[in-house]
Design a protein around this motif. Sequence first.
Motif, PDB file in Angstrom:
ATOM      1  N   ALA A  85      -4.559 -29.594  44.074  1.00  0.00           N
ATOM      2  CA  ALA A  85      -4.282 -29.231  42.678  1.00  0.00           C
ATOM      3  C   ALA A  85      -2.857 -28.707  42.585  1.00  0.00           C
ATOM      4  N   TYR A  86      -2.120 -29.209  41.620  1.00  0.00           N
ATOM      5  CA  TYR A  86      -0.762 -28.738  41.393  1.00  0.00           C
ATOM      6  C   TYR A  86      -0.317 -29.131  39.991  1.00  0.00           C
ATOM      7  N   GLY A  87       0.699 -28.477  39.530  1.00  0.00           N
ATOM      8  CA  GLY A  87       1.287 -28.799  38.237  1.00  0.00           C
ATOM      9  C   GLY A  87       2.533 -27.966  38.045  1.00  0.00           C
ATOM     10  N   SER A  88       3.415 -28.413  37.175  1.00  0.00           N
ATOM     11  CA  SER A  88       4.635 -27.649  36.955  1.00  0.00           C
ATOM     12  C   SER A  88       5.092 -27.761  35.510  1.00  0.00           C
ATOM     13  N   LEU A  89       5.765 -26.726  35.066  1.00  0.00           N
ATOM     14  CA  LEU A  89       6.427 -26.681  33.762  1.00  0.00           C
ATOM     15  C   LEU A  89       7.916 -26.488  34.015  1.00  0.00           C
ATOM     16  N   ILE A  90       8.732 -27.142  33.208  1.00  0.00           N
ATOM     17  CA  ILE A  90      10.172 -27.154  33.477  1.00  0.00           C
ATOM     18  C   ILE A  90      10.956 -26.892  32.187  1.00  0.00           C
ATOM     19  N   ARG A  91      12.049 -26.152  32.323  1.00  0.00           N
ATOM     20  CA  ARG A  91      13.016 -25.952  31.245  1.00  0.00           C
ATOM     21  C   ARG A  91      14.374 -26.131  31.897  1.00  0.00           C
ATOM     22  N   GLU A  92      15.172 -27.064  31.390  1.00  0.00           N
ATOM     23  CA  GLU A  92      16.480 -27.310  31.992  1.00  0.00           C
ATOM     24  C   GLU A  92      17.557 -27.432  30.929  1.00  0.00           C
ATOM     25  N   ASN A 102      -5.333 -31.981  38.867  1.00  0.00           N
ATOM     26  CA  ASN A 102      -6.392 -30.964  38.773  1.00  0.00           C
ATOM     27  C   ASN A 102      -5.955 -29.665  38.089  1.00  0.00           C
ATOM     28  N   VAL A 103      -4.829 -29.683  37.374  1.00  0.00           N
ATOM     29  CA  VAL A 103      -4.432 -28.606  36.469  1.00  0.00           C
ATOM     30  C   VAL A 103      -3.860 -29.266  35.229  1.00  0.00           C
ATOM     31  N   SER A 104      -3.780 -28.497  34.161  1.00  0.00           N
ATOM     32  CA  SER A 104      -3.174 -29.006  32.932  1.00  0.00           C
ATOM     33  C   SER A 104      -1.906 -28.208  32.675  1.00  0.00           C
ATOM     34  N   ALA A 105      -0.769 -28.858  32.763  1.00  0.00           N
ATOM     35  CA  ALA A 105       0.507 -28.206  32.466  1.00  0.00           C
ATOM     36  C   ALA A 105       0.836 -28.512  31.010  1.00  0.00           C
ATOM     37  N   ASP A 106       0.878 -27.472  30.182  1.00  0.00           N
ATOM     38  CA  ASP A 106       1.005 -27.663  28.741  1.00  0.00           C
ATOM     39  C   ASP A 106       2.221 -26.937  28.186  1.00  0.00           C
ATOM     40  N   ALA A 157       3.303 -26.966  25.205  1.00  0.00           N
ATOM     41  CA  ALA A 157       3.006 -26.421  23.872  1.00  0.00           C
ATOM     42  C   ALA A 157       2.447 -25.001  23.985  1.00  0.00           C
ATOM     43  N   LEU A 158       1.669 -24.739  25.026  1.00  0.00           N
ATOM     44  CA  LEU A 158       1.129 -23.394  25.278  1.00  0.00           C
ATOM     45  C   LEU A 158       2.032 -22.579  26.195  1.00  0.00           C
ATOM     46  N   ASN A 159       3.056 -23.237  26.796  1.00  0.00           N
ATOM     47  CA  ASN A 159       3.888 -22.612  27.822  1.00  0.00           C
ATOM     48  C   ASN A 159       3.030 -22.058  28.947  1.00  0.00           C
ATOM     49  N   ALA A 160       2.000 -22.824  29.320  1.00  0.00           N
ATOM     50  CA  ALA A 160       1.025 -22.360  30.307  1.00  0.00           C
ATOM     51  C   ALA A 160       0.580 -23.492  31.215  1.00  0.00           C
ATOM     52  N   ILE A 161       0.132 -23.082  32.390  1.00  0.00           N
ATOM     53  CA  ILE A 161      -0.602 -23.975  33.273  1.00  0.00           C
ATOM     54  C   ILE A 161      -2.056 -23.535  33.190  1.00  0.00           C
ATOM     55  N   VAL A 162      -2.933 -24.487  32.905  1.00  0.00           N
ATOM     56  CA  VAL A 162      -4.363 -24.198  32.786  1.00  0.00           C
ATOM     57  C   VAL A 162      -5.054 -24.747  34.035  1.00  0.00           C
ATOM     58  N   ILE A 163      -5.791 -23.885  34.703  1.00  0.00           N
ATOM     59  CA  ILE A 163      -6.495 -24.257  35.936  1.00  0.00           C
ATOM     60  C   ILE A 163      -7.742 -25.053  35.578  1.00  0.00           C
ATOM     61  N   LEU A 164      -7.937 -26.199  36.212  1.00  0.00           N
ATOM     62  CA  LEU A 164      -9.117 -27.026  35.970  1.00  0.00           C
ATOM     63  C   LEU A 164     -10.144 -26.888  37.079  1.00  0.00           C
ATOM     64  N   LYS A 165      -9.724 -26.479  38.264  1.00  0.00           N
ATOM     65  CA  LYS A 165     -10.634 -26.329  39.397  1.00  0.00           C
ATOM     66  C   LYS A 165     -10.390 -24.973  40.031  1.00  0.00           C
ATOM     67  N   GLU A 166     -11.434 -24.151  40.103  1.00  0.00           N
ATOM     68  CA  GLU A 166     -11.266 -22.805  40.647  1.00  0.00           C
ATOM     69  C   GLU A 166     -10.858 -22.849  42.106  1.00  0.00           C
ATOM     70  N   GLY A 167     -10.149 -21.811  42.527  1.00  0.00           N
ATOM     71  CA  GLY A 167      -9.724 -21.715  43.913  1.00  0.00           C
ATOM     72  C   GLY A 167      -8.502 -20.833  44.060  1.00  0.00           C
ATOM     73  N   VAL A 168      -7.980 -20.799  45.287  1.00  0.00           N
ATOM     74  CA  VAL A 168      -6.783 -20.025  45.585  1.00  0.00           C
ATOM     75  C   VAL A 168      -5.570 -20.931  45.378  1.00  0.00           C
ATOM     76  N   TYR A 169      -4.594 -20.439  44.643  1.00  0.00           N
ATOM     77  CA  TYR A 169      -3.385 -21.180  44.329  1.00  0.00           C
ATOM     78  C   TYR A 169      -2.160 -20.389  44.762  1.00  0.00           C
ATOM     79  N   GLU A 170      -1.124 -21.112  45.175  1.00  0.00           N
ATOM     80  CA  GLU A 170       0.188 -20.506  45.324  1.00  0.00           C
ATOM     81  C   GLU A 170       0.905 -20.740  44.000  1.00  0.00           C
ATOM     82  N   VAL A 171       1.347 -19.673  43.400  1.00  0.00           N
ATOM     83  CA  VAL A 171       2.042 -19.746  42.116  1.00  0.00           C
ATOM     84  C   VAL A 171       3.478 -19.293  42.355  1.00  0.00           C
TER      85      VAL A 171
END
Length: 161
Positions: free
Chosen positions: A34-41, A63-67, A69-83
């Motif tokens: 599971a991974y995802g990223s949001l970017i501002r450049e 397996n995550v939703s990077a949005d 519009a919400l300025n958020a990453i939404v977790i789709l599968k529970e677990g331990v993540y490196e953020v």
Amino acid sequence: MKETARDRYYRRRGQEVSPVTASYHKNKKKCDVAYGSLIRENVFQTVTTGSTVDFLSIGPPQNVSADPALNAIVILKEGVYEVSADITVERSNGFIAFRFFENDQAIPGSSFSASTNGREQIGKSFLAYFNAGDRITIQVTAFGGIAGTPPPQILHAFFLC
């Protein structure tokens, strides 16, 4: 080759022992990635205390939703993540502090800051357990400077979960 107690232990659980490498390949549980990223450049964002870092685009998600519009990453599968986050800020005569939030609640140990003048890249990485549906954001928790100083600017932000 004589069977060891370790071999018997794994065979009883349905796992085969490779006679050459002694590694257990059969019936190994697959790991869901599971991974995802949001970017501002290259677009400045003027921020104040309480501002959420505004993202403009996403990287490839799994397996995550990077949005943005919400300025958020939404977790789709529970677990331990490196953020982690890397943010380039520009200030004059002041400081700025950020913190990660989970469902609008501050995540302990997730703050990072800068206090020098000019442009600087700062960041933070940490491990945390998240449930499916948790929404992760980054907010400005404090900034300050000499009266009349323009507010800090965010030029680049990269947020990876």
